[in-house]
Design a protein around this motif. Structure first.
Motif: not given
Length: 595
Positions: A312-318
């Motif tokens: 997605t080329k996005k920062q996602e919650k980990a």
């Protein structure tokens, strides 16, 4: 974006680097300020951190630090303008100034060259009330002004490598030496292939990197602001805020009271080192170099971490590395227990001698960096005290090997974090015994370092004045204690590096007869001619001939330094004794480091 302060106002805001160096912004470094002193550690960290943010959070602002300013009106002919005297933040501001001169000279795009040129020097424009002058003026000494005009203001000035190297080695002005060195460091960083290119780095620096300024038109108020912002006893610490955040999340009132009491006891014990201890916990959990202040590191990388999704080329919650409340207090208690034992100085039981405590003391007293502490805590957490002294030797050799071989601060930190990762990775192998895991860890390449560069600096180069000189001399004393380690070594309130052959012997002395000028130039500052003494140096007595120096100067100053004691048993100190001692010490170091 001029900073407008009138009357007795105090102004505060955040400001981008683009606006810091805008055409209506002027700064002066007052003559009472200390010289420019930043070196490779600070400059490389600044560049690495900005590059990391440019790559990983390109749309987010990066906070670089603060400025405390005294803003007052100035007049140049018919032109009126506001000038900002820098009370705090001059090292960072000067580095940014030098950086833009380097970018100007390395850039091929004419627009980028022009942007940097305007940031460095502003041509006058009386119609807009803009005076002609350098963006930053250094009210220090004529040498600094000449350096700025020659190497910063003039296009191509930062490319004069040979001239800059001569200034680094020969200039008597501290600011000039360090500015010249800074230009070389920045140039090397931008011309190193694996680092971020200028076209990606510079737009992010200008548009997204911010400083926070606090400014007053009253000098007394500005000084008061500076004092408050830098007074550790007054300002709120990161640990204070973390405590409040975590107490709210504790599961029961009983535990809340218990944890609150424990935290207060910890604050009383560690005092201003409490934030430092919490930074060890951060490192153990995140296993990456810190990019922000402690509070933001806990919020962004421990409690609410994100990972980059390449699809997605996005920062996602980990997943969180730790939960607020009970988990946070429990991990602090756990690692504080390990910390207390390791640094207790009472670990004779580990090897039935003082080897472990003495090596820890060497690192504590002289290492100038504590990045080795988290891996040691993690080892004890995973493997208890099984072969912990053997681990400490490997850890210390890797730490000191990288340091003396002149690896960058970022590389050295990454090396320590790689050890933490390897410990946890190997301990997670379910089908191996503890003994097999430890053996696998000790044989891993994670402890390797550039032994060629390390040995070159120790054996061939002069080390006096280098930051590792006291460390390596203490390390030699540690090695000379082997194999019994029967004596517990102490810390010293005073500990100095002393020359046997003095730096400036008297013309009538025995030194001048025993050493040629060429021998003195080559050997005076090398490892084999240096010892430790447990008091301040005395330049007068340090020039005495060898027999008098032993009797009058070294007595009662070397009782705890085996290397110094060994040398003082000699009847004379000529080039032969010096070379022999140097060779013996190098062999002992090579044997210990397995080179």
């Amino acid at each position: 974006m001029a900073i407008e302060v009138t009357g007795k106002q105090i102004a505060s805001d955040k400001i981008t680097i683009k606006d810091v160096f805008a055409e209506d912004m002027w700064f002066s470094i007052p003559d009472y300020q200390r010289p420019y002193v930043w070196g490779e550690d600070q400059i490389s960290s600044l560049l690495d951190d900005v590059a990391h943010s440019a790559l990983n959070t390109p749309d987010s602002q990066y906070f670089l630090g603060s400025l405390v300013l005294h803003t007052e009106p100035k007049q140049n002919g018919n032109t009126n303008y506001q000038e900002n005297s820098v009370l705090d933040g001059q090292q960072r501001l000067t580095t940014l100034y030098l950086l833009q001169a380097v970018v100007r000279d390395l850039a091929t795009d004419s627009r980028l060259k022009a942007t940097c040129a305007k940031a460095i020097f502003q041509e006058g424009n009386p119609y807009d009330g803009i005076p002609e002058r350098l963006r930053i003026e250094f009210a220090i000494r004529k040498e600094v002004e000449e350096f700025i005009n020659t190497y910063i203001k003039q296009e191509g000035g930062t490319l004069k490598k040979e001239e800059l190297l001569k200034l680094v080695n020969n200039s008597k002005n501290v600011s000039v030496r360090n500015m010249a060195n800074a230009i070389l460091i920045i140039t090397k960083w931008f011309t190193t292939e694996e680092n971020l290119n200028i076209d990606t780095f510079f737009p992010y620096l200008r548009q997204y990197v911010i400083l926070v300024y606090v400014s007053s038109s009253e000098l007394e108020d500005a000084y008061r602001l500076f004092t408050v912002l830098n007074d550790r006893g007054i300002k709120l610490r990161n640990s204070d805020i973390l405590k409040a955040q975590n107490l709210k999340e504790v599961s029961t009132e009983t535990k809340k009271a218990e944890y609150a009491k424990y935290w207060e006891e910890l604050e009383g014990e560690l005092e201003e080192d409490f934030d430092l201890f919490l930074s060890y916990i951060r490192t153990i959990l995140v296993k990456e170099k810190a990019r922000h202040n402690l509070l933001k590191e806990f919020d962004d990388n421990i409690y609410n971490p994100k990972k980059y999704n390449y699809t997605t080329k996005k920062q996602e919650k980990a997943p969180a590395l730790l939960k607020r409340g009970d988990e946070t207090f429990d991990i602090i208690k756990k690692y504080k227990t390990h910390f207390d034992v390791i640094f207790s100085g009472n670990n004779h039981h580990i090897n039935n001698n003082w080897a472990f405590d003495n090596l820890v003391k060497v690192m504590q007293d002289t290492a100038l960096s504590d990045i080795w502490v988290p891996p040691l805590l993690v080892y004890r957490e995973n493997f208890e005290e099984d072969k912990i002294f053997n681990f400490l030797i490997l850890l210390d050799n890797k730490f000191s090997g990288d340091w003396i071989a002149r690896e960058t601060p970022t590389t050295r930190i990454e090396g320590m974090n790689a050890i933490i990762k390897k410990i946890e990775e190997i301990n997670a192998l379910a089908d191996l015994s503890k003994e097999e895991k430890i053996k696998l860890l000790f044989e891993d390449g994670v402890f390797t370092f550039n032994s060629a560069n390390f040995l070159l600096d120790i054996e061939e180069h002069t080390i006096y004045g280098r930051r590792f000189a006291r460390y390596i001399l203490r390390k030699i004393d540690f090695l000379l204690d082997a194999p019994l380690y029967s004596e517990k070594r102490s810390s010293y309130n005073e500990m100095s590096v002393e020359h046997i052959l003095p730096q400036n012997p008297q013309d009538t002395s025995q030194w001048v007869q025993d050493f040629t000028p060429e021998e003195r130039e080559e050997w005076t500052h090398k490892l084999g001619n240096l010892v430790l003494i447990s008091r301040r140096k005395n330049a007068g007595q340090g020039r005495l001939d060898f027999s008098l120096k032993k009797a009058k100067y070294f007595n009662n100053s070397i009782e705890s330094f085996p290397n110094s004691l060994q040398i003082m048993q000699k009847d004379q100190w000529t080039i032969d004794e010096l070379k022999e001692n140097h060779a013996q010490l190098i062999q002992k170091i090579k044997s210990h480091y397995k080179i």
